[in-house]
Design an enzyme around this catalytic site. Structure first.
Site, PDB file in Angstrom:
ATOM      1  N   CYS A 174     -57.279  21.987  58.425  1.00 36.59           N
ATOM      2  CA  CYS A 174     -57.552  22.995  59.000  1.00 36.59           C
ATOM      3  C   CYS A 174     -56.343  23.418  60.168  1.00 36.59           C
ATOM      4  O   CYS A 174     -56.035  22.466  60.807  1.00 36.59           O
ATOM      5  CB  CYS A 174     -58.348  23.286  59.664  1.00 36.59           C
ATOM      6  SG  CYS A 174     -58.475  25.305  60.269  1.00 36.59           S
ATOM      7  N   ALA A 200     -63.211  39.000  24.555  1.00 35.17           N
ATOM      8  CA  ALA A 200     -63.230  40.631  25.862  1.00 35.17           C
ATOM      9  C   ALA A 200     -62.053  41.083  25.801  1.00 35.17           C
ATOM     10  O   ALA A 200     -61.752  42.294  26.011  1.00 35.17           O
ATOM     11  CB  ALA A 200     -64.069  40.202  26.652  1.00 35.17           C
ATOM     12  N   HIS A 225     -69.290  34.771  42.788  1.00 33.87           N
ATOM     13  CA  HIS A 225     -69.337  33.150  42.829  1.00 33.87           C
ATOM     14  C   HIS A 225     -67.790  32.845  44.019  1.00 33.87           C
ATOM     15  O   HIS A 225     -67.641  31.528  43.931  1.00 33.87           O
ATOM     16  CB  HIS A 225     -69.041  32.193  42.020  1.00 33.87           C
ATOM     17  CG  HIS A 225     -70.456  32.004  41.092  1.00 33.87           C
ATOM     18  ND1 HIS A 225     -70.089  32.170  39.812  1.00 33.87           N
ATOM     19  CD2 HIS A 225     -71.852  33.117  41.679  1.00 33.87           C
ATOM     20  CE1 HIS A 225     -71.553  32.651  39.363  1.00 33.87           C
ATOM     21  NE2 HIS A 225     -72.530  33.307  40.688  1.00 33.87           N
ATOM     22  N   THR A 264     -69.887  36.597  29.113  1.00 32.49           N
ATOM     23  CA  THR A 264     -71.594  35.756  30.158  1.00 32.49           C
ATOM     24  C   THR A 264     -72.278  36.239  29.399  1.00 32.49           C
ATOM     25  O   THR A 264     -72.755  37.746  29.136  1.00 32.49           O
ATOM     26  CB  THR A 264     -70.947  36.255  31.856  1.00 32.49           C
ATOM     27  OG1 THR A 264     -72.211  35.439  32.537  1.00 32.49           O
ATOM     28  CG2 THR A 264     -71.886  37.903  31.845  1.00 32.49           C
ATOM     29  N   SER A 265     -73.565  35.532  29.572  1.00 26.48           N
ATOM     30  CA  SER A 265     -74.869  35.608  28.673  1.00 26.48           C
ATOM     31  C   SER A 265     -75.922  37.075  29.224  1.00 26.48           C
ATOM     32  O   SER A 265     -76.293  37.458  29.077  1.00 26.48           O
ATOM     33  CB  SER A 265     -75.675  34.094  28.707  1.00 26.48           C
ATOM     34  OG  SER A 265     -76.289  33.878  29.846  1.00 26.48           O
ATOM     35  N   ARG A 292     -57.673  22.720  39.193  1.00 26.66           N
ATOM     36  CA  ARG A 292     -58.160  24.244  37.996  1.00 26.66           C
ATOM     37  C   ARG A 292     -57.254  25.493  39.020  1.00 26.66           C
ATOM     38  O   ARG A 292     -57.240  26.623  38.246  1.00 26.66           O
ATOM     39  CB  ARG A 292     -59.338  24.553  38.959  1.00 26.66           C
ATOM     40  CG  ARG A 292     -60.594  23.782  38.228  1.00 26.66           C
ATOM     41  CD  ARG A 292     -62.381  24.520  38.641  1.00 26.66           C
ATOM     42  NE  ARG A 292     -62.547  25.360  38.349  1.00 26.66           N
ATOM     43  CZ  ARG A 292     -63.617  26.536  38.300  1.00 26.66           C
ATOM     44  NH1 ARG A 292     -64.381  25.766  39.062  1.00 26.66           N
ATOM     45  NH2 ARG A 292     -63.862  27.394  37.835  1.00 26.66           N
ATOM     46  N   ASP A 331     -69.956  34.741  22.559  1.00 28.21           N
ATOM     47  CA  ASP A 331     -71.257  34.325  21.690  1.00 28.21           C
ATOM     48  C   ASP A 331     -72.508  35.537  22.702  1.00 28.21           C
ATOM     49  O   ASP A 331     -73.083  34.730  23.614  1.00 28.21           O
ATOM     50  CB  ASP A 331     -71.318  33.317  22.457  1.00 28.21           C
ATOM     51  CG  ASP A 331     -70.444  31.752  21.870  1.00 28.21           C
ATOM     52  OD1 ASP A 331     -70.651  31.305  21.177  1.00 28.21           O
ATOM     53  OD2 ASP A 331     -69.989  30.819  23.392  1.00 28.21           O
TER      54      ASP A 331
END
Length: 288
Positions: free
Chosen positions: A167, A266, A121, A211-212, A70, A238
């Site tokens: 670390c 968007a 997040h 986003t919804s 990701r 959506d």
């Protein structure tokens, strides 16, 4: 739709305090899949099962390969016009705040002022030590791969703990991505800053983008704007509107409209919607 945009522009011009709640749809035009559509190797896994503290404790090799993939995808992507439009609005309006559920770092790369951008997040590019006795964290590490063993995100071979990110402060604890995993609370500082924004005055308008806006805890911010008699504009491919929402859209006079719904990309809608305040948006490298 042109009439809807005209009435929205009238609302936008009269709005002083504006909030944006953004999700994965904001980055869709940048080529980033949603969390649940990571694709490739990860189609064989439930992405939600890779985003918990228990999953990391049980198989840090698998979880780190997922997040390394990701990170690589986010670094390959570029901010789109919607990212730049929101960044420009933030520069022009000190009473504008963006709450992002995205962890891809694209808003910051569009030069969105960090003081007006809250990461609900966390971020793929934040790292923190998992050792109970260590407080190490790094909020912006874009090194890729973090270790040589993570160079090939599609290998899916087992990586010993010794070859995973460790670390640099305590040298013993494993690093983990600085994202909010399922079962973890939202960052206290982020929640506190968002609460303070509401306490400082009525929010006139919330932009719900990609986003919804119906999943908690993020949906709570939409509810709070409505409770203050603020207005809501939804921009999403959506759209899930209730019958009462549709009724308000169709029946209310423009001056009494409380909600707008703009269905589509968007990256196309946001620059157009914000144009009265920010002018035309050009991407870096655009030519006349």
């Amino acid at each position: 739709m042109a009439a809807d945009l005209t009435s929205f522009h009238a609302c936008l011009r009269s709005s002083s305090r504006i909030l944006a709640l953004v999700g994965a749809g904001l980055s869709a035009s940048s080529g980033l899949p949603t969390f649940r559509g990571a694709g490739g190797l990860w189609r064989n896994h439930d992405a939600m099962d890779l985003a918990t503290p228990d999953a990391f404790a049980a198989d840090p090799s698998l979880v780190w390969q997922f997040y390394s993939a990701r990170r690589a995808a986010a670094l390959r992507a570029s901010p789109n016009r919607a990212h730049y439009a929101l960044a420009e609005l933030a520069r022009r309006n000190p009473n504008f705040l963006t709450l992002t559920q995205n962890v891809d770092g694209l808003s910051l790369r569009a030069n969105h002022p960090s003081s007006q951008l809250l990461h609900l997040h966390g971020s793929l590019f934040a790292l923190k030590c998992t050792s109970f006795y260590c407080d190490y964290s790094d909020n912006n590490n874009t090194t890729h791969p973090l270790t040589p063993a993570l160079a090939d995100p599609d290998s899916h071979s087992f990586i010993p703990a010794a070859d995973l990110p460790h670390c640099p402060k305590c040298h013993t604890g494993l690093l983990r991505p600085g994202v909010v995993w399922f079962g973890e609370p939202l960052p206290w500082s982020v929640v506190h800053t968002a609460d303070s924004f509401f306490e400082q005055g009525k929010v006139d308008l919330i932009l719900v983008i990609g986003t919804s806006g119906s999943v908690y805890p993020a949906a709570g911010y939409v509810d709070r704007v409505r409770a203050q008699n603020g207005k809501v504009a939804i921009f999403n491919i959506d759209v899930d509107a209730t019958d009462s929402d549709e009724e308000r859209l169709l029946d209310a006079p423009d001056s009494e409209r409380m909600q707008w719904i703009f269905k589509g990309d968007a990256a196309e809608w946001i620059p157009k919607a914000l144009e009265p305040l920010i002018g035309k948006i050009e991407l870096p490298g655009d030519s006349d």
